[in-house]
Design a protein around this motif. Sequence first.
Motif, PDB file in Angstrom:
ATOM      1  N   GLN A  55     -14.078 -26.412   2.226  1.00  9.82           N
ATOM      2  CA  GLN A  55     -14.252 -27.320   3.237  1.00  9.82           C
ATOM      3  C   GLN A  55     -14.428 -26.591   4.517  1.00  9.82           C
ATOM      4  O   GLN A  55     -14.830 -27.297   5.527  1.00  9.82           O
ATOM      5  N   HIS A  56     -14.362 -25.395   4.570  1.00  8.89           N
ATOM      6  CA  HIS A  56     -14.682 -24.522   5.839  1.00  8.89           C
ATOM      7  C   HIS A  56     -16.007 -23.839   5.736  1.00  8.89           C
ATOM      8  O   HIS A  56     -16.298 -23.263   4.646  1.00  8.89           O
ATOM      9  N   LYS A  57     -16.750 -23.948   6.597  1.00 14.19           N
ATOM     10  CA  LYS A  57     -18.352 -23.408   6.429  1.00 14.19           C
ATOM     11  C   LYS A  57     -18.270 -21.980   6.993  1.00 14.19           C
ATOM     12  O   LYS A  57     -19.257 -21.246   6.645  1.00 14.19           O
ATOM     13  N   SER A  58     -17.568 -21.645   7.756  1.00 13.77           N
ATOM     14  CA  SER A  58     -17.399 -20.200   8.369  1.00 13.77           C
ATOM     15  C   SER A  58     -15.948 -19.745   8.689  1.00 13.77           C
ATOM     16  O   SER A  58     -15.025 -20.564   8.693  1.00 13.77           O
ATOM     17  N   PHE A  59     -15.651 -18.566   8.358  1.00 12.73           N
ATOM     18  CA  PHE A  59     -14.376 -17.738   8.710  1.00 12.73           C
ATOM     19  C   PHE A  59     -14.674 -16.430   9.686  1.00 12.73           C
ATOM     20  O   PHE A  59     -15.634 -16.038   9.580  1.00 12.73           O
ATOM     21  N   THR A  60     -13.518 -16.449  10.193  1.00 20.81           N
ATOM     22  CA  THR A  60     -13.362 -15.194  11.032  1.00 20.81           C
ATOM     23  C   THR A  60     -12.790 -14.136  10.071  1.00 20.81           C
ATOM     24  O   THR A  60     -11.857 -14.250   9.302  1.00 20.81           O
ATOM     25  N   GLY A  99     -10.505  -6.179   0.923  1.00 20.00           N
ATOM     26  CA  GLY A  99      -9.559  -6.071   1.836  1.00 20.00           C
ATOM     27  C   GLY A  99      -9.380  -6.972   3.205  1.00 20.00           C
ATOM     28  O   GLY A  99      -8.702  -6.957   3.793  1.00 20.00           O
ATOM     29  N   THR A 100     -10.656  -7.337   3.316  1.00 17.25           N
ATOM     30  CA  THR A 100     -10.994  -8.341   4.411  1.00 17.25           C
ATOM     31  C   THR A 100     -10.287  -9.719   4.315  1.00 17.25           C
ATOM     32  O   THR A 100     -10.351 -10.197   3.378  1.00 17.25           O
ATOM     33  N   VAL A 101      -9.504 -10.243   5.303  1.00 19.37           N
ATOM     34  CA  VAL A 101      -8.944 -11.258   5.298  1.00 19.37           C
ATOM     35  C   VAL A 101      -9.736 -12.181   5.788  1.00 19.37           C
ATOM     36  O   VAL A 101     -10.431 -12.098   6.854  1.00 19.37           O
ATOM     37  N   LEU A 102      -9.753 -13.797   5.389  1.00 16.36           N
ATOM     38  CA  LEU A 102     -10.561 -14.659   5.719  1.00 16.36           C
ATOM     39  C   LEU A 102      -9.757 -15.766   6.595  1.00 16.36           C
ATOM     40  O   LEU A 102      -8.726 -16.096   5.986  1.00 16.36           O
ATOM     41  N   MET A 103     -10.039 -16.068   7.890  1.00 19.88           N
ATOM     42  CA  MET A 103      -9.146 -16.829   8.778  1.00 19.88           C
ATOM     43  C   MET A 103     -10.051 -17.861   9.285  1.00 19.88           C
ATOM     44  O   MET A 103     -11.434 -17.803   9.499  1.00 19.88           O
ATOM     45  N   VAL A 104      -9.388 -19.136   9.743  1.00 17.25           N
ATOM     46  CA  VAL A 104      -9.845 -20.106  10.397  1.00 17.25           C
ATOM     47  C   VAL A 104      -8.831 -20.400  11.506  1.00 17.25           C
ATOM     48  O   VAL A 104      -7.478 -20.099  11.429  1.00 17.25           O
ATOM     49  N   SER A 105      -9.211 -20.860  12.559  1.00 19.95           N
ATOM     50  CA  SER A 105      -8.236 -21.541  13.720  1.00 19.95           C
ATOM     51  C   SER A 105      -7.264 -22.353  13.202  1.00 19.95           C
ATOM     52  O   SER A 105      -7.838 -23.369  12.144  1.00 19.95           O
ATOM     53  N   ARG A 106      -6.013 -22.863  13.684  1.00 17.11           N
ATOM     54  CA  ARG A 106      -5.233 -23.674  13.314  1.00 17.11           C
ATOM     55  C   ARG A 106      -5.714 -25.078  13.400  1.00 17.11           C
ATOM     56  O   ARG A 106      -5.654 -25.906  12.880  1.00 17.11           O
ATOM     57  N   GLU A 107      -6.570 -25.110  14.233  1.00 12.82           N
ATOM     58  CA  GLU A 107      -7.202 -26.695  14.412  1.00 12.82           C
ATOM     59  C   GLU A 107      -8.373 -27.009  13.771  1.00 12.82           C
ATOM     60  O   GLU A 107      -8.794 -28.064  13.618  1.00 12.82           O
ATOM     61  N   ALA A 108      -8.776 -25.864  12.929  1.00 11.99           N
ATOM     62  CA  ALA A 108      -9.614 -26.193  11.772  1.00 11.99           C
ATOM     63  C   ALA A 108      -8.901 -26.700  10.528  1.00 11.99           C
ATOM     64  O   ALA A 108      -9.663 -27.153   9.862  1.00 11.99           O
ATOM     65  N   LEU A 109      -7.826 -26.587  10.397  1.00 12.47           N
ATOM     66  CA  LEU A 109      -7.077 -27.183   9.385  1.00 12.47           C
ATOM     67  C   LEU A 109      -7.004 -28.669   9.445  1.00 12.47           C
ATOM     68  O   LEU A 109      -6.837 -29.203  10.339  1.00 12.47           O
TER      69      LEU A 109
END
Length: 191
Positions: A55-60, A99-109
Amino acid sequence: MSFQKEVRCFDKLSTSGAGVLSDKSIELAAITGAHGVAGEVRLKLFGEGVEALSQHKSFTAGKDGRVLTLKKIRSDNKGGAVARFAEVSGRNDAEKLRGTVLMVSREALPDLAEGEFYHADLLGLEAFTDAGDRVGTVVAVENFGATDVIEIVREPPPEKGTKTFMVPLIDAAVIEWDTSRLVIAADFSEG
């Protein structure tokens, strides 16, 4: 409040006050290595599976803030996933991301239904007993198989004994919480 969406959290603590959370990013997966020679990566999932991640198209990507754009993702049929990112052109690029962690902002959930919560929403909450005594701050939510367990760091830390304690996330132990505090039964704060 017994059902939750399991996600891990990376918090940046505000310098304006101890324990104040700001700029909260949610960890959804971690890259475990390369898959094949075309630049695909293997993912360890922290949430509800491939469908939720797609559902997410990009990640930090990691703490440095690099953005990875998702091109495609599929299940690896082992509980993880295989993904391709636009910025990764070959196996060497993919291996560098291990080892890279993929994150999204809380607002994107996605919004939650009544009674649901994200584990990350509990992190940083001040913990009180039902008698009104402040006992510490929630620092982790773990699951060792039976149920989720909240780890609380004691404040102030004792000179002797354990500096943290754990409380099962069950109705008898965790009475309530909101956006600023968590209330536990006093019997569960002793140890």
